[in-house]
Design a protein around this motif. Sequence first.
Motif, PDB file in Angstrom:
ATOM      1  N   LEU A 189       0.813  -1.214   0.000  1.00 21.22           N
ATOM      2  CA  LEU A 189       0.000   0.000   0.000  1.00 21.22           C
ATOM      3  C   LEU A 189       0.847   1.265   0.000  1.00 21.22           C
ATOM      4  O   LEU A 189       0.445   2.275  -0.579  1.00 21.22           O
ATOM      5  N   VAL A 190       2.016   1.243   0.628  1.00 21.57           N
ATOM      6  CA  VAL A 190       2.830   2.455   0.609  1.00 21.57           C
ATOM      7  C   VAL A 190       3.404   2.690  -0.789  1.00 21.57           C
ATOM      8  O   VAL A 190       3.573   3.841  -1.209  1.00 21.57           O
ATOM      9  N   PHE A 191       3.655   1.623  -1.550  1.00 23.00           N
ATOM     10  CA  PHE A 191       4.097   1.826  -2.922  1.00 23.00           C
ATOM     11  C   PHE A 191       2.943   2.337  -3.785  1.00 23.00           C
ATOM     12  O   PHE A 191       3.156   3.154  -4.689  1.00 23.00           O
ATOM     13  N   PHE A 192       1.743   1.891  -3.498  1.00 21.07           N
ATOM     14  CA  PHE A 192       0.584   2.466  -4.193  1.00 21.07           C
ATOM     15  C   PHE A 192       0.478   3.963  -3.903  1.00 21.07           C
ATOM     16  O   PHE A 192       0.264   4.775  -4.815  1.00 21.07           O
ATOM     17  N   GLN A 193       0.635   4.354  -2.633  1.00 18.90           N
ATOM     18  CA  GLN A 193       0.536   5.773  -2.274  1.00 18.90           C
ATOM     19  C   GLN A 193       1.567   6.598  -3.029  1.00 18.90           C
ATOM     20  O   GLN A 193       1.279   7.688  -3.531  1.00 18.90           O
ATOM     21  N   ARG A 194       2.803   6.091  -3.124  1.00 19.34           N
ATOM     22  CA  ARG A 194       3.858   6.886  -3.732  1.00 19.34           C
ATOM     23  C   ARG A 194       3.773   6.890  -5.261  1.00 19.34           C
ATOM     24  O   ARG A 194       4.131   7.875  -5.910  1.00 19.34           O
ATOM     25  N   LEU A 195       3.284   5.800  -5.854  1.00 21.87           N
ATOM     26  CA  LEU A 195       3.264   5.740  -7.321  1.00 21.87           C
ATOM     27  C   LEU A 195       2.211   6.651  -7.930  1.00 21.87           C
ATOM     28  O   LEU A 195       2.236   6.898  -9.138  1.00 21.87           O
ATOM     29  N   ILE A 196       1.283   7.160  -7.124  1.00 18.25           N
ATOM     30  CA  ILE A 196       0.365   8.182  -7.634  1.00 18.25           C
ATOM     31  C   ILE A 196       1.167   9.384  -8.129  1.00 18.25           C
ATOM     32  O   ILE A 196       0.782  10.064  -9.088  1.00 18.25           O
ATOM     33  N   LEU A 197       2.303   9.644  -7.495  1.00 14.88           N
ATOM     34  CA  LEU A 197       3.181  10.735  -7.916  1.00 14.88           C
ATOM     35  C   LEU A 197       3.641  10.552  -9.355  1.00 14.88           C
ATOM     36  O   LEU A 197       3.730  11.512 -10.122  1.00 14.88           O
ATOM     37  N   HIS A 198       3.929   9.309  -9.752  1.00 15.72           N
ATOM     38  CA  HIS A 198       4.488   9.046 -11.075  1.00 15.72           C
ATOM     39  C   HIS A 198       3.422   8.775 -12.136  1.00 15.72           C
ATOM     40  O   HIS A 198       3.673   8.972 -13.325  1.00 15.72           O
ATOM     41  N   LEU A 199       2.248   8.310 -11.705  1.00  6.55           N
ATOM     42  CA  LEU A 199       1.220   7.927 -12.665  1.00  6.55           C
ATOM     43  C   LEU A 199       0.056   8.911 -12.718  1.00  6.55           C
ATOM     44  O   LEU A 199      -0.685   8.937 -13.696  1.00  6.55           O
ATOM     45  N   GLY A 200      -0.146   9.688 -11.667  1.00  7.41           N
ATOM     46  CA  GLY A 200      -1.157  10.730 -11.686  1.00  7.41           C
ATOM     47  C   GLY A 200      -2.546  10.276 -11.287  1.00  7.41           C
ATOM     48  O   GLY A 200      -3.215  10.944 -10.530  1.00  7.41           O
ATOM     49  N   LEU A 248      16.035  -2.071  -4.616  1.00  7.31           N
ATOM     50  CA  LEU A 248      15.718  -1.684  -5.991  1.00  7.31           C
ATOM     51  C   LEU A 248      14.412  -0.894  -6.059  1.00  7.31           C
ATOM     52  O   LEU A 248      14.311   0.110  -6.773  1.00  7.31           O
ATOM     53  N   ALA A 249      13.428  -1.317  -5.295  1.00  4.46           N
ATOM     54  CA  ALA A 249      12.124  -0.652  -5.350  1.00  4.46           C
ATOM     55  C   ALA A 249      12.148   0.731  -4.719  1.00  4.46           C
ATOM     56  O   ALA A 249      11.231   1.529  -4.932  1.00  4.46           O
ATOM     57  N   LEU A 250      13.192   1.038  -3.947  1.00  9.37           N
ATOM     58  CA  LEU A 250      13.280   2.368  -3.360  1.00  9.37           C
ATOM     59  C   LEU A 250      13.520   3.449  -4.408  1.00  9.37           C
ATOM     60  O   LEU A 250      13.327   4.637  -4.136  1.00  9.37           O
ATOM     61  N   VAL A 251      13.945   3.062  -5.628  1.00 14.21           N
ATOM     62  CA  VAL A 251      14.171   4.054  -6.676  1.00 14.21           C
ATOM     63  C   VAL A 251      12.876   4.783  -7.027  1.00 14.21           C
ATOM     64  O   VAL A 251      12.813   6.015  -6.950  1.00 14.21           O
ATOM     65  N   PRO A 252      11.789   4.083  -7.400  1.00 15.97           N
ATOM     66  CA  PRO A 252      10.556   4.833  -7.655  1.00 15.97           C
ATOM     67  C   PRO A 252       9.950   5.431  -6.396  1.00 15.97           C
ATOM     68  O   PRO A 252       9.204   6.405  -6.460  1.00 15.97           O
ATOM     69  N   PHE A 253      10.292   4.859  -5.237  1.00 14.78           N
ATOM     70  CA  PHE A 253       9.725   5.398  -3.996  1.00 14.78           C
ATOM     71  C   PHE A 253      10.348   6.741  -3.650  1.00 14.78           C
ATOM     72  O   PHE A 253       9.672   7.646  -3.161  1.00 14.78           O
ATOM     73  N   THR A 254      11.644   6.879  -3.901  1.00 16.33           N
ATOM     74  CA  THR A 254      12.324   8.113  -3.524  1.00 16.33           C
ATOM     75  C   THR A 254      12.447   9.107  -4.675  1.00 16.33           C
ATOM     76  O   THR A 254      12.601  10.304  -4.446  1.00 16.33           O
ATOM     77  N   ALA A 255      12.394   8.631  -5.933  1.00 20.08           N
ATOM     78  CA  ALA A 255      12.546   9.543  -7.069  1.00 20.08           C
ATOM     79  C   ALA A 255      11.361  10.494  -7.140  1.00 20.08           C
ATOM     80  O   ALA A 255      10.228  10.111  -6.903  1.00 20.08           O
TER      81      ALA A 255
END
Length: 780
Positions: A619-630, A676-683
């Motif tokens: 769920l935290v990756f879902f929360q952060r990926l809204i940043l990249h996908l809109g 590895l997954a921290l890249v989209p999380f922190t970018a």
Amino acid sequence: MVDTPQRLDLVALAGVSAALLALEVLLLRLFAFSHWHHFAGLAVSLALLGLGAAGTTLALAGRSRASRGDGWFLVGLLVTAAGFLLLLALQSRIALRPLFAGWRPGELARLLLVDLVAFLPFYGAGLAIGQVFLRWPGHTRSLYAANLLGGGLGSLGAAALLRLIPVEAALGVVAALLFALGLLLAGVRGRRGMAAAGLLGLALSVVVSIRPPAPAVSDVKALSRLRELPGVETLAVRPGLSGRLTLLRADSLRFAPGLSLRWPDAVPSLDAAVLGSDRVVPLPRQWPARGEHMAASLAGLPLELRPEGPVLVLGSSAWQTPVAAQGRALTWVEPDGRLLDILRARGAPAVGLRLVEDGAWRQLASPADGAYTLIAVDRAWEGGDAASEDYVLTDAGLALALERLAADGLLAVPLPLDYPPRHYPRLITTLERALQRQDVAVPGEHVAVLRGLQALLVLASPQPLDAQTIAALRRFAERWGFDMAWYPGMARAQANRLHRLDSPLFHDIAAAVFTEHPLPVAGQRFHHAPATLERPYPWRSLAWTEAPGLVRELGGRGWSFLDWTLLLSVLTTLVVALLAFLLILAPLGRLPAIRPPFARLSVAGYFGALGLGYILVELVFFQRLILHLGEPVLAASLVFATFLVGSGLGSAMSPESATRGSRRRIYAAVAAGLVLALVPFTAVVVLTAPALPLRALLLVGMMLPLAWAMGRPFPWALRQLAGQRRWIPWAWGINGFASVLGASLAPLISIHLGQATTLAVGTLCYLAAFAIAGRWLEER
């Protein structure tokens, strides 16, 4: 009895799992449409308890050989499918008003009835899925792989169905597929009674899919109120990932937020696009649109202040900057392509509107050819949910918007007026932080605030507001009867002159923030810390310590100022924890003694830690990926499908043996996947530039190794219980309970402590599981 699951068994298991995940996605959309999204999460969380309750049932019934046959699996499958249809029938007849449940027993009973019916399909699916682990304890790798792969396909399938057909029809389609699967399995295994039930259910589901019953909508929802207007006409109803779009027309539909009370003429009639059942977006019937009234509106003020140059509008709402900007070079960014299609069909491009289907953050972060004279965050007028991520209205997002402005450009953020002010203090503190990120020494010299009877407009510029702009603001306010709440050099006595309040509170809040003094007492009623990328929840306003006093002071009106999503998330967490505790304890007296190296507490700890850790990380990756996908729905589909499919593949490749080496390899892979997954999380900006398909592919590639690794610890441990098979459904049920608990905990942790904390807690859960598994191996 066959000791090895056949291919058809694995297909059936994957099918039930797919239906389960599809139901979870579809129920969230259905409940958000029929009653408030605050209660949708609560209802689905309670329904998900059916999975854990099924584990308890299997643990109690595990002594019977009947619990390990085809009949038990088929019963669970058919109960799941029948639950779909029963839920649809109930939702078409009961219009819920959940806010009344606190003092109306009848409303509470209706709400509980809907939740109970939603519980049934999850319970049935839990019986079917949990039973296969009890039946074939030596084949947990292939079973868990089929379970997760099916879940991933179900998540993608639900998203695809929502794009094409209404949610009620999608539920009918999933039910039909499930009945067809049951019919096939029952026919092959010679279960004639089950086959007949499957055939009957299939026929009924096909009818429901073709002519689905429309969900009942509460009479206090916006869609219901608009439908009751005289002469209203429904022009179109369109399905979509972000909810049903209903296009309405009536001569009485008129929208003009921020309009001066001194405007002497009529406001033109508009059509209304209702997204879901609450969000209303007015749309002109044809472009060019009538916009004379914008001269007297706060929406038109920024364009009057900056009459030349390109304009960027982020999102859509009743705040109609595009209408005021006709003839200007305007880029209108809106993630819902259906709205843009309507605008194109009505001639919007002919008046200079460039329509872009994208997320607001990505548009700001993408490479640009030039600077904008005005950036209007129109979508801020709609507000938002306390648990909804909005990265643009964070300090980093507003700083990014200021970077995209010309030197004398303006950033305009409208807000509905609340008193006491609910979101205004937080917007001002966030804007101050954004200006500081731009190395502005005196942020207050860059900001102006105007207030009407029901609207508030905050303006900011990369450069200090000059005397000419301030004079123009004061002339506009004087002519059209607006109060100035703040501008550089403004005296307190100049505020609160027309729409009078008890005190010039809006001025005092801005003055306190910009001079780094404590907020006035009334400004501290709500949470006012700046919204950041770590906590991108600008619409969270609830200050827990202030809530009781607010309710006492304002009486019944005070309850409307509370963030019900947060309150109900806490309630859900407490209820789920209590029910889970009781249901976990229920079968212990009926289970045989557990043999070393296992102990009841260690089994509960290991599988609980895995369930909680998995859902928190997901769920935290879902929360952060809204940043990249809109788009949140797109982010959810991508993340859930990636994690489930990846975990399914990892489960199929999980080690069979329980050794120290296999334990180290399993958890080392989890650690490497997290890195590895921290890249989209922190970018922040890196992944916003590529086109959507490539960006999605990059994100999947970075998350897939983690998902693969996270699918391995569960079947590896469950297989070690193969010699004590009656403990398997108990362990599986605990994992399910922990997942439900984590689903309500994840947003609470992220909102209050930050997304990084949620990720850290999930990681600690895997460390705890690693340690418990080590104790098992030491005691062998």
